[in-house]
Scaffold this active site. Sequence first.
Site, PDB file in Angstrom:
ATOM      1  N   GLU B  29       0.851  -1.193   0.000  1.00  0.00           N
ATOM      2  CA  GLU B  29       0.000   0.000   0.000  1.00  0.00           C
ATOM      3  C   GLU B  29       0.889   1.245   0.000  1.00  0.00           C
ATOM      4  OE1 GLU B  29      -2.438  -0.964   3.382  1.00  0.00           O
ATOM      5  OE2 GLU B  29      -3.104  -2.789   2.362  1.00  0.00           O
ATOM      6  N   LEU B  56      -6.170  -1.722  -0.682  1.00  0.00           N
ATOM      7  CA  LEU B  56      -6.145  -2.145   0.718  1.00  0.00           C
ATOM      8  C   LEU B  56      -6.763  -3.530   0.812  1.00  0.00           C
ATOM      9  CD1 LEU B  56      -7.297   1.184   2.194  1.00  0.00           C
ATOM     10  CD2 LEU B  56      -5.601  -0.208   3.331  1.00  0.00           C
ATOM     11  N   GLU B  58      -5.159  -6.942   2.118  1.00  0.00           N
ATOM     12  CA  GLU B  58      -4.026  -7.772   2.552  1.00  0.00           C
ATOM     13  C   GLU B  58      -4.194  -9.246   2.179  1.00  0.00           C
ATOM     14  OE1 GLU B  58      -5.243  -5.304   4.279  1.00  0.00           O
ATOM     15  OE2 GLU B  58      -3.526  -3.998   4.678  1.00  0.00           O
ATOM     16  N   PHE B  83      -0.899  -5.174  10.199  1.00  0.00           N
ATOM     17  CA  PHE B  83      -1.850  -5.476   9.128  1.00  0.00           C
ATOM     18  C   PHE B  83      -1.731  -6.929   8.675  1.00  0.00           C
ATOM     19  CE2 PHE B  83      -1.028  -0.783   8.038  1.00  0.00           C
ATOM     20  CZ  PHE B  83      -1.761  -0.398   9.150  1.00  0.00           C
ATOM     21  N   HIS B 126      -1.550  -0.769  16.417  1.00  0.00           N
ATOM     22  CA  HIS B 126      -0.425  -0.463  15.532  1.00  0.00           C
ATOM     23  C   HIS B 126       0.920  -0.650  16.206  1.00  0.00           C
ATOM     24  CE1 HIS B 126      -3.678   1.464  13.301  1.00  0.00           C
ATOM     25  NE2 HIS B 126      -2.902   1.362  12.232  1.00  0.00           N
TER      26      HIS B 126
END
Lengths: 412, 322
Positions: B29, B56, B58, B83, B126
């Site tokens: 991305e 987007l 994955e 991700f 994250h």
Amino acid sequence: MGVSVQIRGLKGSVSPLFTHLFSVQIFRDCSGNTHAEKTYSFIDLGTLTIWCHCLILQTPIPRVVGEIGRRIQTTGEKTYFRMTTNISKDLLMLMLERMWRIRHFELKLTEMYNAGEVGGVHLYIGQEAVAVGACAALKDSDYIAGNHRSHGHPIAKGANLKKAMAEIFGRIDGYCKGKGGSMHLADFSVGILGESGIVASSVPVATGAALASKLEGKDFVSAVFFGDGASNQGACHESMNLASVWDLPVLFICENNQYAVTTSYKDTVAVEHISDRAQAYNMPGILVDGQDAIAMYEATAQAVERARNGEGPTLIEALTYRFEDHSLGLEKIRKSEYREESEIDEWRLRDPLDLLTKSIVDSGTATPAECDAVSANAHAEVEEAAEFARNSPFPDESELYKDMFASDMPVV
Amino acid sequence: MTEKMFMQALGMGIAEEMRIDPKVFLMGEDVRASVYGAASGLHDEFGDERILNTPLSENGFFGAAVGAAAVGMRPIVETLTSFMWVGMDQLVSQAAKMRYMFGGQATLPVVYRAVMYYGGGSAAHHSDRSYPVFMNIGGLKIVTPGTPADAKGLMKTAIRDNDPVIMFEDGTLLGTRGEVPDDPDFTVPFGVANILREGTDVTVVAIAGSVPRALAAAEEMAKEGVSVEVIDPRTLVPLDKETILNSVGKTGRLVVADPAAKVCSAASEIMSIVGEEAFWDLQAPMQKVASKQVHIPFSPSLEKLVYPTSDGIIESIKKTLG
Ligand SMILES: Cc1ncc(C[n+]2csc(CCOP(=O)(O)OP(=O)(O)O)c2C)c(N)n1
Ligand SMILES: [Mg+2]
């Protein structure tokens, strides 16, 4: 010069792609409505207007789905028809042969399952025309990937029956040295990138093979077989979108056999037809009679042509039916009334092997005796494969740690 | 040798391999704009054909990398550790298992570059340090460079390797600097640990972002007359057991510093190996300095309590000394 045809309220003119003699036949539709079978002959046809492999729907869907997935509005009852082109005898007989190989293979497995020789596997009986018709339009250098209903696709692509059977027996001579089993048959040497036990998980993989083709400027395409249930997985949607934005040469072949285990696709798919979803990904969506190997072949051949020309992916929805239970060993589910015996009986009237044999015999391509011989041969091959599998040794303990990595590095 | 940032070193490794091998391409991305940094300049040099911005998706493109690799390409996928959960099925069911499941037919030279941001107030979604999860799966090579030179050398090896590799690029190291060989033939082999500092009293095995912290701790301990050996395994799969076992044989004491969460961490595995194979060499209980077993809290006052620190490593070293 265009020739117009009118069949049960359907109006249109016929493809110039088939400028040779052909016929249009009307069969029963998938809901079991019977239609008179008629044959029309034309020579030297005009402009491309209709796509003749689709189910023609009674509901008004006059929209154009992509370039070749055009649907024609009809006013009468549902009509199913296909166009029989001049497919060579060799190809027709090859399709018949591969379909019989699959059928006998699955029947043999049933027999061996009942005898306690093999475990429960997902049978492809009833769906043979889908994989065989599609693979007949592919070259050896093209790739396929499949799912848990895993024997039909590789056999259709030309897999070796002995190695396939030995794999199902978990033996060292199997395709994967016994490490894959029924749901993971693979033969990279003839473009079979593998079947998959996780529903929809091979869809991105096939998309990636097509990406490689595009990046390297090769002319191979890839095709992936997945079910109606799989069509609801994100991996499927992500792959279709990705393939479309990148114009990848991949064929998404959805085998809509009506059920995911016991759940009707009508309860899980928000649109009427899974092929309608192609619109969302700006690719042609084609609804094909999956019982009809010739229709599958023709639809696939056109999608392959588009893919090879750099025109991107196609979603093909093959309407078909699983004649047997979801897998061997699930007999009790049948009694749970997720489907009526009468529905199964209805579909059995459109057995893909009967339909192809009839087309071959009716067109004078081969005699009934020749067709019987194809079946008998396939039967013998399957018996041999079973014997081979039984006699193959189990993999030795030394195999346990092999194949984790490309090098011989220790696993821990 | 030139001084480079860790992040630049990663990019150098990619660029050099892309120059050599036309089958290598990068997708992810926003990679053309190099939002995460390491792909900087690659789009200018290699163009749209080889630097692909993906949707987007994955699951979609992680799997597409497997398929492309299966038929002969050498894809590099850029993503964040966090991700990877979204594309987990493709990583586990396909990338990791395909070769074994198909009896060795599939060769999958694919590199997943998992940028591992943590420690910067990014909160639980994250901040993942997930390499132990992938060690447990098997079939994946797990790379955790700790220095800029290793970042380049291991990246090149990863791209040349014929198995699926996950490169965990530690966010706390991306800005660190170090001497990096310019030689395009320079690579760092997998399965060979790096003894960053020799010592005789205590062995500290440090993983990824723990490396500079362990070195700082060793420096501190030296002032107190304690000689600490610091080992960076560099790759967790394959793991250079020999170097670790030999070091423990010499020092009799082991501390493992690992930014992953404590339970079933890479440290757990290393300590289990030492326990099984070098128990009688040990003169003190082994110590694990890993992240607290919590999700990463947003508040800096809490987050700073989570990860291994130099002080934590020093404390553990002292424990082994009794
Ligand atoms: C991700 C995942 N979820 C659930 C299952 C269990 N399962 C196996 S086959 C199947 C139904 C699949 O239906 P469909 O895609 O229509 O294929 P069919 O069996 O009808 O050929 C399910 C739910 C699975 N194998 N993988
Ligand atoms: Mg189904």
